[in-house]
Design a protein around this motif. Structure first.
Motif, PDB file in Angstrom:
ATOM      1  N   LYS A 123      44.595  54.536   5.784  1.00 50.63           N
ATOM      2  CA  LYS A 123      45.446  54.982   4.700  1.00 50.63           C
ATOM      3  C   LYS A 123      46.763  54.954   5.367  1.00 50.63           C
ATOM      4  O   LYS A 123      47.214  55.516   6.255  1.00 50.63           O
ATOM      5  CB  LYS A 123      45.197  56.643   4.526  1.00 50.63           C
ATOM      6  CG  LYS A 123      43.594  57.015   4.288  1.00 50.63           C
ATOM      7  CD  LYS A 123      43.077  58.303   4.621  1.00 50.63           C
ATOM      8  CE  LYS A 123      42.673  58.401   5.995  1.00 50.63           C
ATOM      9  NZ  LYS A 123      41.517  57.806   6.424  1.00 50.63           N
ATOM     10  N   MET A 124      47.701  54.259   4.332  1.00 53.48           N
ATOM     11  CA  MET A 124      48.999  53.917   4.774  1.00 53.48           C
ATOM     12  C   MET A 124      49.945  54.471   3.808  1.00 53.48           C
ATOM     13  O   MET A 124      49.872  54.563   2.687  1.00 53.48           O
ATOM     14  CB  MET A 124      49.285  52.476   4.760  1.00 53.48           C
ATOM     15  CG  MET A 124      48.287  51.799   5.917  1.00 53.48           C
ATOM     16  SD  MET A 124      48.571  50.136   6.057  1.00 53.48           S
ATOM     17  CE  MET A 124      47.956  49.434   4.505  1.00 53.48           C
ATOM     18  N   PHE A 125      50.984  55.004   4.605  1.00 58.05           N
ATOM     19  CA  PHE A 125      52.325  55.756   3.671  1.00 58.05           C
ATOM     20  C   PHE A 125      53.553  54.984   4.153  1.00 58.05           C
ATOM     21  O   PHE A 125      53.586  55.164   5.364  1.00 58.05           O
ATOM     22  CB  PHE A 125      52.294  57.239   3.978  1.00 58.05           C
ATOM     23  CG  PHE A 125      50.989  57.955   3.711  1.00 58.05           C
ATOM     24  CD1 PHE A 125      50.898  58.773   2.122  1.00 58.05           C
ATOM     25  CD2 PHE A 125      49.615  58.022   4.312  1.00 58.05           C
ATOM     26  CE1 PHE A 125      49.725  59.288   1.875  1.00 58.05           C
ATOM     27  CE2 PHE A 125      48.761  58.642   3.826  1.00 58.05           C
ATOM     28  CZ  PHE A 125      48.692  59.268   2.716  1.00 58.05           C
ATOM     29  N   PHE A 126      54.216  54.726   3.182  1.00 60.06           N
ATOM     30  CA  PHE A 126      55.473  53.919   3.490  1.00 60.06           C
ATOM     31  C   PHE A 126      56.670  54.864   2.627  1.00 60.06           C
ATOM     32  O   PHE A 126      56.595  54.951   1.343  1.00 60.06           O
ATOM     33  CB  PHE A 126      55.645  52.443   2.809  1.00 60.06           C
ATOM     34  CG  PHE A 126      54.763  51.814   3.459  1.00 60.06           C
ATOM     35  CD1 PHE A 126      54.785  51.194   4.754  1.00 60.06           C
ATOM     36  CD2 PHE A 126      53.489  51.313   2.675  1.00 60.06           C
ATOM     37  CE1 PHE A 126      53.789  50.235   5.283  1.00 60.06           C
ATOM     38  CE2 PHE A 126      52.402  50.613   3.547  1.00 60.06           C
ATOM     39  CZ  PHE A 126      52.818  50.126   4.727  1.00 60.06           C
ATOM     40  N   ILE A 127      57.381  55.369   3.455  1.00 62.95           N
ATOM     41  CA  ILE A 127      58.214  56.620   2.862  1.00 62.95           C
ATOM     42  C   ILE A 127      59.861  55.935   3.117  1.00 62.95           C
ATOM     43  O   ILE A 127      60.263  56.022   4.214  1.00 62.95           O
ATOM     44  CB  ILE A 127      58.168  57.780   3.598  1.00 62.95           C
ATOM     45  CG1 ILE A 127      56.581  58.146   3.350  1.00 62.95           C
ATOM     46  CG2 ILE A 127      59.086  58.895   2.853  1.00 62.95           C
ATOM     47  CD1 ILE A 127      56.419  59.408   4.002  1.00 62.95           C
ATOM     48  N   GLN A 128      60.542  55.847   1.922  1.00 60.30           N
ATOM     49  CA  GLN A 128      61.884  55.421   2.096  1.00 60.30           C
ATOM     50  C   GLN A 128      62.752  56.470   1.464  1.00 60.30           C
ATOM     51  O   GLN A 128      62.559  57.122   0.405  1.00 60.30           O
ATOM     52  CB  GLN A 128      61.956  54.223   0.861  1.00 60.30           C
ATOM     53  CG  GLN A 128      63.697  53.937   0.456  1.00 60.30           C
ATOM     54  CD  GLN A 128      64.459  53.837   1.648  1.00 60.30           C
ATOM     55  OE1 GLN A 128      64.254  52.892   2.444  1.00 60.30           O
ATOM     56  NE2 GLN A 128      65.704  54.352   1.651  1.00 60.30           N
ATOM     57  N   ALA A 129      63.313  57.216   2.339  1.00 62.42           N
ATOM     58  CA  ALA A 129      64.210  58.293   2.097  1.00 62.42           C
ATOM     59  C   ALA A 129      64.976  58.890   3.699  1.00 62.42           C
ATOM     60  O   ALA A 129      64.404  58.486   4.512  1.00 62.42           O
ATOM     61  CB  ALA A 129      63.343  59.559   1.909  1.00 62.42           C
ATOM     62  N   CYS A 130      66.091  59.270   3.267  1.00 61.75           N
ATOM     63  CA  CYS A 130      67.037  59.726   4.410  1.00 61.75           C
ATOM     64  C   CYS A 130      66.126  60.698   5.007  1.00 61.75           C
ATOM     65  O   CYS A 130      65.401  61.488   4.600  1.00 61.75           O
ATOM     66  CB  CYS A 130      68.292  60.302   3.855  1.00 61.75           C
ATOM     67  SG  CYS A 130      69.320  58.954   3.473  1.00 61.75           S
ATOM     68  N   ARG A 131      66.434  61.006   6.352  1.00 62.15           N
ATOM     69  CA  ARG A 131      65.808  62.036   7.203  1.00 62.15           C
ATOM     70  C   ARG A 131      67.097  62.881   7.735  1.00 62.15           C
ATOM     71  O   ARG A 131      66.727  63.711   8.765  1.00 62.15           O
ATOM     72  CB  ARG A 131      65.190  61.527   8.278  1.00 62.15           C
ATOM     73  CG  ARG A 131      63.921  60.740   7.732  1.00 62.15           C
ATOM     74  CD  ARG A 131      62.782  60.225   8.880  1.00 62.15           C
ATOM     75  NE  ARG A 131      62.314  61.286   9.518  1.00 62.15           N
ATOM     76  CZ  ARG A 131      61.597  61.029  10.401  1.00 62.15           C
ATOM     77  NH1 ARG A 131      61.113  59.858  11.107  1.00 62.15           N
ATOM     78  NH2 ARG A 131      60.904  62.210  10.965  1.00 62.15           N
ATOM     79  N   GLY A 132      68.222  62.736   7.268  1.00 64.39           N
ATOM     80  CA  GLY A 132      69.340  63.661   7.847  1.00 64.39           C
ATOM     81  C   GLY A 132      70.647  62.920   7.322  1.00 64.39           C
ATOM     82  O   GLY A 132      70.491  61.988   6.375  1.00 64.39           O
ATOM     83  N   LYS A 133      71.700  63.417   7.814  1.00 63.25           N
ATOM     84  CA  LYS A 133      73.023  62.665   7.478  1.00 63.25           C
ATOM     85  C   LYS A 133      73.688  62.025   8.347  1.00 63.25           C
ATOM     86  O   LYS A 133      74.816  61.614   8.337  1.00 63.25           O
ATOM     87  CB  LYS A 133      74.059  63.948   6.829  1.00 63.25           C
ATOM     88  CG  LYS A 133      73.510  64.697   5.729  1.00 63.25           C
ATOM     89  CD  LYS A 133      74.440  65.858   5.190  1.00 63.25           C
ATOM     90  CE  LYS A 133      73.702  66.531   4.168  1.00 63.25           C
ATOM     91  NZ  LYS A 133      74.637  67.501   3.602  1.00 63.25           N
ATOM     92  N   ARG A 134      73.106  61.822   9.705  1.00 65.73           N
ATOM     93  CA  ARG A 134      73.919  60.963  10.730  1.00 65.73           C
ATOM     94  C   ARG A 134      73.571  59.577  10.664  1.00 65.73           C
ATOM     95  O   ARG A 134      72.459  59.164  10.013  1.00 65.73           O
ATOM     96  CB  ARG A 134      73.425  61.623  11.987  1.00 65.73           C
ATOM     97  CG  ARG A 134      73.653  63.041  12.375  1.00 65.73           C
ATOM     98  CD  ARG A 134      73.258  63.278  13.678  1.00 65.73           C
ATOM     99  NE  ARG A 134      72.015  63.471  13.825  1.00 65.73           N
ATOM    100  CZ  ARG A 134      70.941  63.182  14.787  1.00 65.73           C
ATOM    101  NH1 ARG A 134      71.672  62.601  16.099  1.00 65.73           N
ATOM    102  NH2 ARG A 134      69.686  63.308  15.037  1.00 65.73           N
ATOM    103  N   ASN A 135      74.623  58.661  10.784  1.00 63.70           N
ATOM    104  CA  ASN A 135      74.474  57.382  11.031  1.00 63.70           C
ATOM    105  C   ASN A 135      73.879  57.153  12.320  1.00 63.70           C
ATOM    106  O   ASN A 135      74.133  57.592  13.442  1.00 63.70           O
ATOM    107  CB  ASN A 135      76.059  56.743  10.948  1.00 63.70           C
ATOM    108  CG  ASN A 135      75.534  55.216  11.074  1.00 63.70           C
ATOM    109  OD1 ASN A 135      74.736  54.480  10.312  1.00 63.70           O
ATOM    110  ND2 ASN A 135      76.524  54.489  11.788  1.00 63.70           N
TER     111      ASN A 135
END
Length: 209
Positions: A85-97
Motif C-alpha cells: 500500500k503506497m501513499f505519495f503526498i505532495q504538500a508542504c509540511r511547514g513554512k521553513r525553507n
C-alpha cells in the motif's frame, strides 16, 4: 496531475481521480475506498497544501497522515492484508525553507546485527500496519516547491523516475532514492528534501503490462 494519472495507467493501475475535496470528504472517501478496494497493490496520491499536522482540504481543515493511512491497515481493510500500500503526498509540511550545506565525501562500514527469538510453535501473523510505504514531498516543517509551467518538483521527479526505472525492473525504494537525489539537487537558495517511511517486508517492483 495528468502526468501522474498517465504514469499509473501505464503501470497497469485502475486510476480514479477526485478533486477539490474538503477534509471531511477526504476522510469519508478514504474510508469508503478502504471498504471496497481490491487488487494486488494499492496506490494513493494526494496533492494539496499542508502543514506539519497534515494535509489541507478545500475548507481549510486538516487531515493527518494517520487518518489517511488508517482505513487501509489490516484491521480495517482485509482485502489488502499482506499487499503493498503506497501513499505519495505532495504538500508542504511547514513554512521553513530547507537549509543547504556543503557536502564532503565520506565512507563508513555498515554493521549487521541479528536477533534470535526462542519460543514454541505459533500461528504466523503480521502487524496491522505492515506493507505500507508513505513518500512525502518534504521533511517535517519544510516547504514543497513547484514550477508553474511544470508542476511540483516531487511529483514530476516521481513520474520521470517511474517511467525511466520501472521497465528495467528497479524496485520502488530504489526509484524513490533516485527521486530524493534529483529533488534535493534542484534549486539553489530554495532546497527540498523528500522523505519516505517504509514498513514493507519485501521489495516491490512495478512493471508495465
Amino acid at each position: 496531475m495528468e502526468h501522474l494519472e498517465k504514469v499509473f495507467r501505464w503501470l497497469g493501475f485502475e486510476v480514479v481521480a477526485h478533486r477539490n475535496k474538503t477534509a471531511a470528504e477526504m476522510k469519508n472517501l478514504l474510508k469508503d475506498v478502504g471498504k471496497t478496494v481490491d487488487g494486488d497493490c494499492f496506490v494513493c496520491c494526494i496533492l494539496s497544501h499542508g502543514l506539519k499536522e497534515g494535509v489541507y482540504g478545500t475548507d481549510g481543515a486538516v487531515i493527518s497522515v494517520d487518518e489517511i493511512r488508517e482505513p487501509f491497515n489490516g484491521n480495517n481493510c482485509q482485502r489488502l492484508v499482506g499487499k503493498p500500500k503506497m501513499f505519495f503526498i505532495q504538500a508542504c509540511r511547514g513554512k521553513r525553507n530547507q537549509d543547504h550545506v556543503l557536502v564532503q565525501a565520506d565512507s563508513s562500514e555498515d554493521g549487521e546485527s541479528e536477533m534470535e527469538v526462542d519460543g514454541d510453535d505459533f500461528d504466523i501473523t503480521i502487524p496491522a500496519d505492515t506493507d505500507f510505504l508513505i513518500a512525502r514531498s518534504a521533511t517535517d516543517g519544510h516547504l514543497s516547491y513547484r514550477r508553474p509551467e511544470e508542476g511540483s518538483w516531487f511529483i514530476q521527479s516521481l513520474c520521470r523516475n517511474l517511467e525511466q526505472h520501472c521497465p528495467l525492473g528497479t524496485d520502488i525504494q530504489t526509484v524513490l532514492l533516485c527521486v530524493n537525489n534529483e529533488v534535493s539537487s534542484q534549486g539553489f537558495k530554495c532546497k527540498q528534501m523528500p522523505v519516505h517511511e517504509v514498513a514493507m517486508r519485501k521489495k516491490l517492483v512495478l512493471l508495465p503490462p
